[in-house]
Design a protein around this motif. Structure first.
Motif, mmCIF file in Angstrom:
data_model
loop_
_atom_site.group_PDB
_atom_site.id
_atom_site.type_symbol
_atom_site.label_atom_id
_atom_site.label_comp_id
_atom_site.label_asym_id
_atom_site.label_seq_id
_atom_site.Cartn_x
_atom_site.Cartn_y
_atom_site.Cartn_z
ATOM 1 N N PRO A 36 0.814 -1.218 0.000
ATOM 2 C CA PRO A 36 0.000 0.000 0.000
ATOM 3 C C PRO A 36 0.846 1.267 0.000
ATOM 4 C CG PRO A 36 -0.683 -1.531 1.742
ATOM 5 C CD PRO A 36 0.619 -2.029 1.212
ATOM 6 N N GLN A 37 0.303 2.299 -0.619
ATOM 7 C CA GLN A 37 0.862 3.639 -0.556
ATOM 8 C C GLN A 37 0.012 4.454 0.419
ATOM 9 O OE1 GLN A 37 3.641 4.102 -2.898
ATOM 10 N NE2 GLN A 37 3.203 1.908 -2.927
ATOM 11 N N SER A 38 0.660 5.126 1.336
ATOM 12 C CA SER A 38 -0.069 5.914 2.329
ATOM 13 C C SER A 38 0.200 7.391 2.096
ATOM 14 C CB SER A 38 0.378 5.522 3.747
ATOM 15 O OG SER A 38 -0.273 6.323 4.717
ATOM 16 N N TYR A 39 -0.891 8.205 2.080
ATOM 17 C CA TYR A 39 -0.788 9.639 1.868
ATOM 18 C C TYR A 39 -1.475 10.359 3.027
ATOM 19 C CZ TYR A 39 -0.027 7.761 -2.830
ATOM 20 O OH TYR A 39 0.425 7.039 -3.911
ATOM 21 N N PRO A 40 -0.851 10.384 4.211
ATOM 22 C CA PRO A 40 -1.538 10.913 5.400
ATOM 23 C C PRO A 40 -1.798 12.411 5.351
ATOM 24 C CG PRO A 40 0.744 10.374 5.893
ATOM 25 C CD PRO A 40 0.471 9.846 4.527
ATOM 26 N N GLN A 41 -1.007 13.162 4.599
ATOM 27 C CA GLN A 41 -1.203 14.595 4.440
ATOM 28 C C GLN A 41 -0.783 14.975 3.031
ATOM 29 O OE1 GLN A 41 0.284 17.249 7.537
ATOM 30 N NE2 GLN A 41 0.481 15.537 8.987
ATOM 31 N N PRO A 42 -1.222 16.140 2.536
ATOM 32 C CA PRO A 42 -0.767 16.563 1.207
ATOM 33 C C PRO A 42 0.761 16.612 1.136
ATOM 34 C CG PRO A 42 -2.577 17.940 1.934
ATOM 35 C CD PRO A 42 -2.209 17.074 3.110
ATOM 36 N N GLY A 43 1.324 15.987 0.107
ATOM 37 C CA GLY A 43 2.759 15.968 -0.070
ATOM 38 C C GLY A 43 3.480 14.864 0.676
ATOM 39 N N TRP A 44 2.770 14.144 1.551
ATOM 40 C CA TRP A 44 3.381 13.050 2.315
ATOM 41 C C TRP A 44 3.137 11.737 1.587
ATOM 42 C CZ3 TRP A 44 3.394 13.208 8.318
ATOM 43 C CH2 TRP A 44 3.691 14.509 8.763
ATOM 44 N N VAL A 45 4.187 10.893 1.509
ATOM 45 C CA VAL A 45 4.064 9.558 0.937
ATOM 46 C C VAL A 45 4.834 8.607 1.851
ATOM 47 C CG1 VAL A 45 4.294 8.133 -1.127
ATOM 48 C CG2 VAL A 45 4.120 10.627 -1.358
ATOM 49 N N GLU A 46 4.158 7.551 2.321
ATOM 50 C CA GLU A 46 4.773 6.647 3.292
ATOM 51 C C GLU A 46 4.556 5.191 2.904
ATOM 52 O OE1 GLU A 46 4.260 9.441 7.314
ATOM 53 O OE2 GLU A 46 2.949 7.690 7.032
ATOM 54 N N HIS A 47 5.485 4.346 3.382
ATOM 55 C CA HIS A 47 5.365 2.895 3.269
ATOM 56 C C HIS A 47 5.527 2.263 4.643
ATOM 57 C CE1 HIS A 47 6.819 2.915 -1.217
ATOM 58 N NE2 HIS A 47 5.548 3.222 -1.096
ATOM 59 N N ASP A 48 4.943 1.095 4.791
ATOM 60 C CA ASP A 48 5.123 0.293 5.994
ATOM 61 C C ASP A 48 6.330 -0.612 5.757
ATOM 62 O OD1 ASP A 48 5.066 -1.599 8.016
ATOM 63 O OD2 ASP A 48 2.898 -1.902 7.951
ATOM 64 N N ALA A 49 7.479 -0.242 6.333
ATOM 65 C CA ALA A 49 8.709 -0.987 6.076
ATOM 66 C C ALA A 49 8.608 -2.425 6.568
ATOM 67 C CB ALA A 49 9.896 -0.279 6.723
ATOM 68 N N ALA A 50 7.936 -2.644 7.702
ATOM 69 C CA ALA A 50 7.781 -4.007 8.216
ATOM 70 C C ALA A 50 6.963 -4.851 7.248
ATOM 71 C CB ALA A 50 7.126 -3.976 9.595
ATOM 72 N N ARG A 51 5.941 -4.260 6.645
ATOM 73 C CA ARG A 51 5.133 -4.962 5.647
ATOM 74 C C ARG A 51 5.993 -5.319 4.431
ATOM 75 N NH1 ARG A 51 -0.090 -4.889 3.102
ATOM 76 N NH2 ARG A 51 0.177 -5.919 1.107
ATOM 77 N N VAL A 52 6.830 -4.388 4.005
ATOM 78 C CA VAL A 52 7.706 -4.653 2.851
ATOM 79 C C VAL A 52 8.604 -5.850 3.144
ATOM 80 C CG1 VAL A 52 9.620 -3.750 1.496
ATOM 81 C CG2 VAL A 52 7.634 -2.302 1.941
ATOM 82 N N TRP A 53 9.194 -5.906 4.329
ATOM 83 C CA TRP A 53 10.070 -7.023 4.679
ATOM 84 C C TRP A 53 9.297 -8.338 4.703
ATOM 85 C CZ3 TRP A 53 13.655 -10.196 4.678
ATOM 86 C CH2 TRP A 53 13.855 -11.166 5.657
ATOM 87 N N ARG A 54 8.091 -8.319 5.271
ATOM 88 C CA ARG A 54 7.279 -9.551 5.290
ATOM 89 C C ARG A 54 6.969 -10.012 3.874
ATOM 90 N NH1 ARG A 54 4.535 -6.694 9.421
ATOM 91 N NH2 ARG A 54 2.788 -6.238 8.021
#
Length: 490
Positions: A36-54
């Motif tokens: 998943p791509q997470s966009y919690p605020q305008p201009g913010w882009v986040e990943h779940d690193a633990a999810r990526v490793w799993r």
């Protein structure tokens, strides 16, 4: 070793892949999972690193199963990764202290004020930009209570995704390679080591940084598999390597979420006067590093996704080619997709996207054509800057990435650049580059030049556009860029 294989991990922006290659660079098995791509605020882009490793852990198992192989048949593992994306985790527990901040994220723009661009370019080859890792690390240290004191004590660690995966695969080895380190804005291009002046500039403790190694050497062994991890290389440099662009003047462009054009400049770094990045292309063992000029386009394939998901004008990404092919031009409409600002050669983090030239004549087919042309014209901006900096004239553009399946786009790129465009038989060139680097490190392949025998073209497009039309449309594109900058100015 005729019955052995190389496993490549390609940890990308929207998905992770594990691919098994044989000695002829044939894909034996491929396992892929989106995250998943997470966009919690305008201009913010986040990943779940633990999810990526799993995901990666499961994909390794699936790729081996699908190939009908056991781990003892794998000669080495190579890793390619999204480069500037930033992970900070606890040394003791291995838990990330926050979501990974993705390379596209622009939250750190206020931290650019006061940075000396001349110092940054001289030491790192990079301009001040939210793109790179240093401001992301600084933001985390400033924003999470108590994190800075833990970093000073070495209790938390920083890494790009290669470091994060190697840490987890080996049970605690904290390393990175020169290509990824060169994208943090903390490594000195001359010394290939962390620069004390830059660490002080960004207020980042050295204790939290990984050891910098070459792109192809045995770092350690994957726990539970007994397979050497023998390469780590940033995804775009991996594509350069996978395209066997080993000679100065060789160039490739990867079209995925963004667009990334790299030109091999040899063992001497070329400083850009036209808004490009000077970066490490790769380093094999103890050999001298090979440098590259790079132009990064923030929005390429993600513009197609926006047309699909944001506007609902197409049902699938593949439909854009069919829709765009129903018209012969863009109807006078140009799209400047500065969703995350403009990257090379403009470097305007404050710019936002515009659509210019709208009239009642324009249909969704014209918009589809303008979407494809936006990728081509952004490529032209980078190529013009690259030709000026290097003193070389691009003669062929080697391309790879998911967007290259769009034949109309490839023709438009050839027309806009006025040079042939060549697509290889093996589309997974990022993974292939990681596999090549790992294979060279363990002797699976003996010489980089031998790898050119695996290179076969699957498509080639020649320019057909009238020169006068090309010049007119280029001038209009430049006015559209100026309009986007003007619109975004306070």
């Amino acid at each position: 070793m005729t019955d052995r294989y190389i496993l490549a991990i390609d940890q990308g922006t929207t998905s992770s892949r594990c691919i098994v290659f044989d000695r002829r660079a044939t894909v034996v098995a491929l396992a892929r999972a989106e995250h998943p791509q997470s966009y919690p605020q305008p201009g913010w882009v986040e990943h779940d690193a633990a999810r990526v490793w799993r995901d990666v852990r499961k994909l390794i198992t699936r790729a081996l199963r699908d190939a009908g192989l056991t781990a003892d048949k794998i000669a080495a593992i190579g890793i390619a990764n999204q480069r500037e994306t930033t992970v900070v985790w606890e040394r003791a527990t291995g838990r990330p202290v926050a979501p990974a901040i993705v390379w596209q994220d622009t939250r750190t723009a206020p931290l650019l004020d006061g940075l000396d661009p001349d110092v940054l370019r001289e030491r790192t080859g990079l301009p001040p930009a939210t793109y790179f890792s240093a401001t992301k690390v600084r933001w985390l240290l400033d924003s999470i209570p108590g994190l800075r004191s833990k970093a000073d004590r070495g209790e938390v660690l920083f890494g790009t995704m290669d470091s994060w995966l190697i840490w987890n695969l080996t049970g605690g080895l904290h390393v990175t390679d020169v290509t990824n380190a060169s994208r943090t804005q903390l490594m000195n291009l001359a010394t290939l080591d962390w620069d004390p002046v830059l660490l002080e500039m960004f207020a980042i403790p050295r204790a939290m940084l990984p050891e910098i190694r070459s792109s192809a050497e045995v770092y350690g062994t994957a726990d539970g598999l007994g397979v050497p991890i023998a390469a780590a290389i940033g995804d775009q440099q991996a594509a350069l390597f996978g395209q066997t662009c080993f000679e100065p003047g060789d160039a490739k462009c990867t079209y995925g979420t963004g667009g990334f054009l790299l030109l091999n400049t040899g063992t001497t770094p070329v400083r850009s006067a036209h808004g490009l990045i000077t970066t490490v292309g790769y380093r094999i063992g103890s050999q001298p590093p090979v440098f590259a000029l790079e132009g990064s386009i923030a929005i390429a394939g993600s513009l197609v996704q926006w047309m699909r998901d944001g506007l609902g004008l197409i049902g699938t990404a593949a439909e854009i080619e069919t829709l765009a092919a129903t018209v012969t031009d863009n109807g006078g409409c140009y799209i400047v997709p500065a969703f995350s600002g403009l990257f090379a050669p403009h470097w305007r983090s404050d710019t936002r996207g515009v659509i210019v030239g709208l009239t009642s004549y324009v249909t969704k087919a014209h918009l589809a054509r303008a979407v494809l042309e936006a990728t081509a014209w952004q490529t032209r901006d980078v190529v013009d800057a690259m030709n000026a900096d290097s003193g070389l004239a691009l003669t062929t553009l080697n391309v790879d990435g998911g967007m290259t399946a769009d034949n109309l786009l490839m023709q438009i790129v050839a027309d806009v650049l006025d040079v042939p465009v060549a697509r290889p038989m093996v589309a997974e060139t990022v993974s292939l580059g990681a596999a090549y680097a790992a294979g060279l490190a363990v002797g699976y392949w003996s010489d980089p030049r031998d790898l050119r025998a695996n290179r076969h073209r699957a498509g080639r497009w020649l320019p057909t556009m009238d020169p006068a039309k090309r010049a007119t449309e280029h001038a209009t594109w430049r006015r559209a860029i100026a309009a986007a900058v003007l619109f975004s100015s306070p």
